[in-house]
Design an enzyme around this catalytic site. Structure first.
Site, PDB file in Angstrom:
ATOM      1  N   CYS A 174      34.842  47.951  35.865  1.00 57.52           N
ATOM      2  CA  CYS A 174      34.517  46.525  36.184  1.00 57.52           C
ATOM      3  C   CYS A 174      32.992  46.487  34.524  1.00 57.52           C
ATOM      4  CB  CYS A 174      33.957  45.775  37.275  1.00 57.52           C
ATOM      5  SG  CYS A 174      33.297  44.014  36.783  1.00 57.52           S
ATOM      6  N   GLN A 186      39.746  69.844  31.828  1.00 64.88           N
ATOM      7  CA  GLN A 186      39.584  69.971  33.511  1.00 64.88           C
ATOM      8  C   GLN A 186      39.916  71.191  33.923  1.00 64.88           C
ATOM      9  OE1 GLN A 186      38.289  67.503  35.654  1.00 64.88           O
ATOM     10  NE2 GLN A 186      37.294  66.150  34.002  1.00 64.88           N
TER      11      GLN A 186
HETATM   12  N1  PLP Z   1      39.222  65.458  28.827  1.00 66.18           N
HETATM   13  C1  PLP Z   1      39.369  65.570  29.473  1.00 66.18           C
HETATM   14  C2  PLP Z   1      40.328  65.743  30.060  1.00 66.18           C
HETATM   15  C3  PLP Z   1      37.960  64.849  30.618  1.00 66.18           C
HETATM   16  O1  PLP Z   1      37.409  64.936  31.777  1.00 66.18           O
HETATM   17  C4  PLP Z   1      36.234  65.065  29.811  1.00 66.18           C
HETATM   18  C5  PLP Z   1      35.338  64.182  30.419  1.00 66.18           C
HETATM   19  O2  PLP Z   1      35.460  63.666  31.756  1.00 66.18           O
HETATM   20  C6  PLP Z   1      36.317  65.053  27.979  1.00 66.18           C
HETATM   21  C7  PLP Z   1      37.500  65.045  27.134  1.00 66.18           C
HETATM   22  C8  PLP Z   1      35.260  64.828  27.493  1.00 66.18           C
HETATM   23  O3  PLP Z   1      34.973  65.829  27.328  1.00 66.18           O
HETATM   24  P1  PLP Z   1      32.570  65.708  27.083  1.00 66.18           P
HETATM   25  O4  PLP Z   1      32.659  64.882  27.473  1.00 66.18           O
HETATM   26  O5  PLP Z   1      32.235  66.925  27.512  1.00 66.18           O
HETATM   27  O6  PLP Z   1      32.738  64.565  26.161  1.00 66.18           O
END
Ligand code: PLP
Length: 396
Positions: A329, A182
């Protein structure tokens, strides 16, 4: 109410692919389709493009290109870091330290390692979701082989003290992995300059205006880690599988743009976010989740009492607004978010949560629109709630 508009405020879920990124990718889906492992010219072109993207990525992270490995995204990078390190270091110990607010891409591999005889400590977090570096140090054991703490939380936006945790990890010679999915284009990263803060860092292109299904794992030189994908000799024999050339090219371009634009992006996001925050906090019985200051510039997460998050989401969707909630949900049972539960929110409050994450294409008009629509929807939903009584609502 004014005219209905389309407002996308779920950039923590995914972002659109920027036109410059798409343009850079196109030739590798068309005429330059060769396999980078092939020796003829269109193969070599693919290989050169992959290496150019590796340089772009390394530059953005302040790392060496040899320390960058392309993967299929954040989930694979996290799985590789956790399982690869645990298996490589299992003769040294079986203890892993992480937090209860990690993304499932970290939490579930940790749970899996518990079934393989590893012992995992889930550190406590405070009511803002902050990890205390002193707690990390206190949790260390003789058999600790890995620490994994995310750089910033995807739901509530809280930024973790990774440099401080890195210092502790370094002093005790324990590898530190961070899920930085993020934070690309939001927090400056300089892997070389700060010494050995982080040993492994996961990222995912679709969170910073690149394509989906492509990511990377930064692995500091000398870090002990087993392969996760076995097969061909790609990625210097560390991650098998024919490269997603177009995706890699897109990731390279996207991270270049994200890092170039970092300060500007944060400033713009913060301005819009603060106006949205002030406006939403005027709604009675509403609270901000996550740290008030130590948070990503584009993230807002609220809880509205007497409201169920999914109803809120659906009604916002009817008005053209895309965002997300901490309740899902699934299979008939309402499961509140593990992050909101870990920061101590009771289930009924966690269930009424709403995450709004801003991005490059949002405008002041979008903020006006959300501030016009959201309070009305909250009012409507509360009027339908059997638990809601206006005299119980607190004006915070
Ligand atoms: N780690 C975090 C903090 C995420 O926000 C996300 C996705 O939402 C992921 C890992 C997973 O990444 P990806 O969608 O590329 O597999």
């Amino acid at each position: 109410m004014g005219e209905k508009r389309f407002v996308y405020m779920d950039h923590a879920a995914t972002t659109f692919t920027k036109p410059e990124v798409f343009e850079a990718m196109l030739p590798f889906l068309k005429e330059h389709f060769g396999n980078p492992s092939s020796l003829y010219s269109i193969g070599r072109e693919g290989k050169e493009a992959v290496e150019a993207a590796r340089e772009q990525l390394a530059k953005a992270l302040g790392a060496n290109p040899e320390e960058v490995y392309f993967t299929s995204g954040g989930t694979e990078s996290d799985n590789w870091a956790i399982k690869g390190t645990a298996f490589a270091r299992r003769k040294k110990g079986k203890h892993i330290i992480t937090t209860p607010i990690e993304h499932h891409a970290v939490l579930y591999p940790c749970k899996h390692m518990e079934t393989q005889g590893f012992d995992v400590t889930y550190l406590p977090v405070d009511r803002y979701g902050l990890v205390d570096p002193a707690e990390v140090e206190a949790a260390l054991r003789k058999d600790t082989i890995l620490i994994s703490v995310m750089y910033a939380n995807n739901e509530i936006g809280t930024k973790e003290p990774i440099p401080e945790i890195g210092k502790i990890a370094r002093e005790h010679e324990i590898p530190l992995h961070t899920d930085a999915v993020q934070v690309i284009g939001k927090i400056p990263l300089e892997m070389k300059k700060k010494g050995r803060d982080v040993d492994m860092l996961s990222l995912s292109s679709h969170k910073f205006y690149g394509p989906k299904g492509i990511g990377a794992l930064y692995i500091r030189e000398g870090t002990e880690i087993d392969n996760y994908m076995h097969g061909g000799d790609q990625e210097r024999k560390k991650r098998a599988g024919t490269e997603n050339v177009a995706g890699i090219v897109g990731l390279g371009k996207a991270i270049e743009l994200a890092v170039e634009n970092l300060e500007n992006h944060n400033e713009q996001m913060k301005e819009m976010r603060d106006r949205l925050l002030a406006g939403i906090l005027e709604i009675p019985s509403c609270r901000l989740n996550g740290h008030p200051e130590k948070r990503l510039a584009d993230n807002l997460n609220f809880s509205f009492e007497y409201i169920e998050g999914e109803s809120l989401l659906l009604m916002l969707d009817q008005m053209g607004i895309c965002c997300s909630t901490g309740s899902a949900c699934s299979s008939g049972s309402l499961e509140p978010s593990h992050v909101l539960r870990a920061i101590g929110l009771p289930p009924e409050i966690a269930q009424g949560s709403l995450r709004l994450t801003l991005g490059d294409e949002n405008s002041e008009e979008d903020i006006d629109y959300v501030l016009e629509v959201l309070p009305e929807i909250v009012k409507k939903l509360r009027a339908m709630s059997p638990f809601y009584k206006p005299e119980n609502v607190c004006e915070e």
